[in-house]
Design a protein around this motif. Structure first.
Motif, PDB file in Angstrom:
ATOM      1  N   UNK A   1       2.539  65.516  81.486  1.00 17.39           N
ATOM      2  CA  UNK A   1       3.309  66.522  80.773  1.00 17.39           C
ATOM      3  C   UNK A   1       2.927  66.455  79.300  1.00 17.39           C
ATOM      4  N   UNK A   2       2.329  67.507  78.740  1.00 19.59           N
ATOM      5  CA  UNK A   2       1.885  67.437  77.345  1.00 19.59           C
ATOM      6  C   UNK A   2       3.021  67.181  76.365  1.00 19.59           C
ATOM      7  N   UNK A   3       4.247  67.549  76.731  1.00 23.07           N
ATOM      8  CA  UNK A   3       5.374  67.343  75.825  1.00 23.07           C
ATOM      9  C   UNK A   3       5.671  65.864  75.600  1.00 23.07           C
ATOM     10  N   UNK A   4       5.221  64.999  76.527  1.00 24.83           N
ATOM     11  CA  UNK A   4       5.429  63.560  76.347  1.00 24.83           C
ATOM     12  C   UNK A   4       4.748  63.051  75.078  1.00 24.83           C
ATOM     13  N   UNK A   5       3.709  63.751  74.651  1.00 24.53           N
ATOM     14  CA  UNK A   5       2.971  63.351  73.449  1.00 24.53           C
ATOM     15  C   UNK A   5       3.870  63.378  72.214  1.00 24.53           C
ATOM     16  N   UNK A   6       4.890  64.237  72.240  1.00 20.49           N
ATOM     17  CA  UNK A   6       5.742  64.429  71.067  1.00 20.49           C
ATOM     18  C   UNK A   6       6.802  63.341  70.901  1.00 20.49           C
ATOM     19  N   UNK A   7       6.934  62.469  71.893  1.00 21.39           N
ATOM     20  CA  UNK A   7       8.072  61.544  71.921  1.00 21.39           C
ATOM     21  C   UNK A   7       8.125  60.581  70.746  1.00 21.39           C
ATOM     22  N   UNK A   8       6.989  60.327  70.098  1.00 23.76           N
ATOM     23  CA  UNK A   8       7.033  59.459  68.915  1.00 23.76           C
ATOM     24  C   UNK A   8       6.471  60.170  67.684  1.00 23.76           C
ATOM     25  N   UNK A   9       6.574  61.512  67.693  1.00 24.93           N
ATOM     26  CA  UNK A   9       6.112  62.308  66.555  1.00 24.93           C
ATOM     27  C   UNK A   9       7.281  62.717  65.666  1.00 24.93           C
ATOM     28  N   UNK A  10       6.940  63.079  64.438  1.00 30.99           N
ATOM     29  CA  UNK A  10       7.944  63.444  63.439  1.00 30.99           C
ATOM     30  C   UNK A  10       7.755  64.902  63.038  1.00 30.99           C
ATOM     31  N   UNK A  11       8.837  65.689  63.101  1.00 27.71           N
ATOM     32  CA  UNK A  11       8.757  67.116  62.803  1.00 27.71           C
ATOM     33  C   UNK A  11       9.691  67.469  61.648  1.00 27.71           C
ATOM     34  N   UNK A  12       9.218  68.362  60.779  1.00 28.96           N
ATOM     35  CA  UNK A  12      10.032  68.901  59.692  1.00 28.96           C
ATOM     36  C   UNK A  12      10.420  70.327  60.047  1.00 28.96           C
ATOM     37  N   UNK A  13      11.723  70.613  60.034  1.00 25.75           N
ATOM     38  CA  UNK A  13      12.239  71.936  60.371  1.00 25.75           C
ATOM     39  C   UNK A  13      12.859  72.562  59.129  1.00 25.75           C
ATOM     40  N   UNK A  14      12.499  73.827  58.836  1.00 23.37           N
ATOM     41  CA  UNK A  14      12.980  74.508  57.635  1.00 23.37           C
ATOM     42  C   UNK A  14      13.697  75.800  58.036  1.00 23.37           C
ATOM     43  N   UNK A  15      14.992  75.864  57.734  1.00 22.91           N
ATOM     44  CA  UNK A  15      15.824  77.030  58.079  1.00 22.91           C
ATOM     45  C   UNK A  15      17.018  77.046  57.134  1.00 22.91           C
ATOM     46  N   UNK A  16      17.285  78.204  56.503  1.00 26.57           N
ATOM     47  CA  UNK A  16      18.335  78.241  55.484  1.00 26.57           C
ATOM     48  C   UNK A  16      19.742  78.418  56.048  1.00 26.57           C
ATOM     49  N   UNK A  17      19.873  78.875  57.286  1.00 27.25           N
ATOM     50  CA  UNK A  17      21.194  79.017  57.901  1.00 27.25           C
ATOM     51  C   UNK A  17      21.595  77.687  58.540  1.00 27.25           C
ATOM     52  N   UNK A  18      22.682  77.097  58.041  1.00 21.97           N
ATOM     53  CA  UNK A  18      23.065  75.740  58.452  1.00 21.97           C
ATOM     54  C   UNK A  18      23.289  75.621  59.959  1.00 21.97           C
ATOM     55  N   UNK A  19      23.972  76.585  60.547  1.00 22.17           N
ATOM     56  CA  UNK A  19      24.273  76.509  61.983  1.00 22.17           C
ATOM     57  C   UNK A  19      22.993  76.633  62.802  1.00 22.17           C
TER      58      UNK A  19
END
Length: 232
Positions: A6-24
């Motif tokens: 499963x390619x998504x397993x690769x993400x299990x120890x990765x770090x992501x930055x998410x940018x969104x101005x609406x808090x919810x």
């Protein structure tokens, strides 16, 4: 040597930055990303996004276009000047061709129009995962040793050895920087960003990696850090 996983397993120890101005919305996106990533950080405007992305180590970026101070695509443009390879997902209510063309020029991994569904997000994350390992879930570290990004295993001398989360995270950091001097400070920031760093803990992880790979490929640079001597 290729392994189906499963390619998504690769993400299990990765770090992501998410940018969104609406808090919810930001909270909801981060909650979704935490199902896949090892670490998720969220910010609310373009200035914060640039400070975070340029001042820290991230594996993936996810940005809305309409954010305060600096719009998302301008943030990406500045990031691309120093990092041309990091996978980036754009989230936006804009579907106009102008925005799409700007995103294409900036080599965006995926452009998701709001509202997007779960399947669209998963497909975008699969694209990111494959891009992170350049479509190769396995990499040969040396003639008798292969690392599997998906399963977090080492195959050495026909034996399959499982790596801990810390071991796989450290090894992948070294694999991205072969034959480069890596300081203790860089490793402390990457491995223990929100915890008290420990040189003894780092030495213990390196020792276990050497034991499992049956090689002294991680060289000590006394008083400085390490050098990973591999050809990949």
């Amino acid at each position: 040597m290729m392994v189906t996983c499963n390619p998504l397993d690769i993400l299990s120890n990765k770090k992501v930055l998410c940018v969104e101005d609406e808090a919810i919305i930001l909270s909801n996106i981060m909650e979704s990303l935490e199902l896949f990533f090892g670490k998720v950080v969220g910010v609310k405007d373009g200035r914060e996004a640039l400070d975070e992305a340029l001042g820290n180590l991230y594996d993936v970026l996810m940005l809305d276009i309409s954010i305060p101070y600096i719009d998302g695509l301008d943030v990406v443009k500045k990031i691309r000047q120093v990092n041309k390879k990091i996978p980036i997902i754009i989230l936006s209510a804009h579907s106009e061709q102008e925005y799409l063309w700007r995103a294409v020029e900036l080599k965006i991994t995926r452009y998701l129009c709001k509202p997007y569904d779960k399947n669209s997000l998963i497909k975008a994350l699969e694209d990111v995962a494959l891009e992170l390992v350049e479509h190769q879930p396995c990499v040969q570290i040396m003639p008798s040793c292969v690392y599997d990004y998906c399963r977090k295993t080492i195959t050495a001398n026909e034996q399959i050895l499982h790596l801990s989360k810390s071991e796989s995270r450290l090894l992948e950091y070294f694999l991205k920087r072969p034959n480069q001097t890596i300081t203790y400070e860089q490793l402390f920031e990457y491995m223990w960003e929100f915890e008290q760093p420990s040189k003894e803990a780092l030495k213990s992880i390196v020792k276990e990696l050497r034991k499992k790979i049956h090689s002294d490929f991680i060289k000590n640079l006394y008083g400085v850090g390490y050098l990973c001597e591999i050809q990949i």
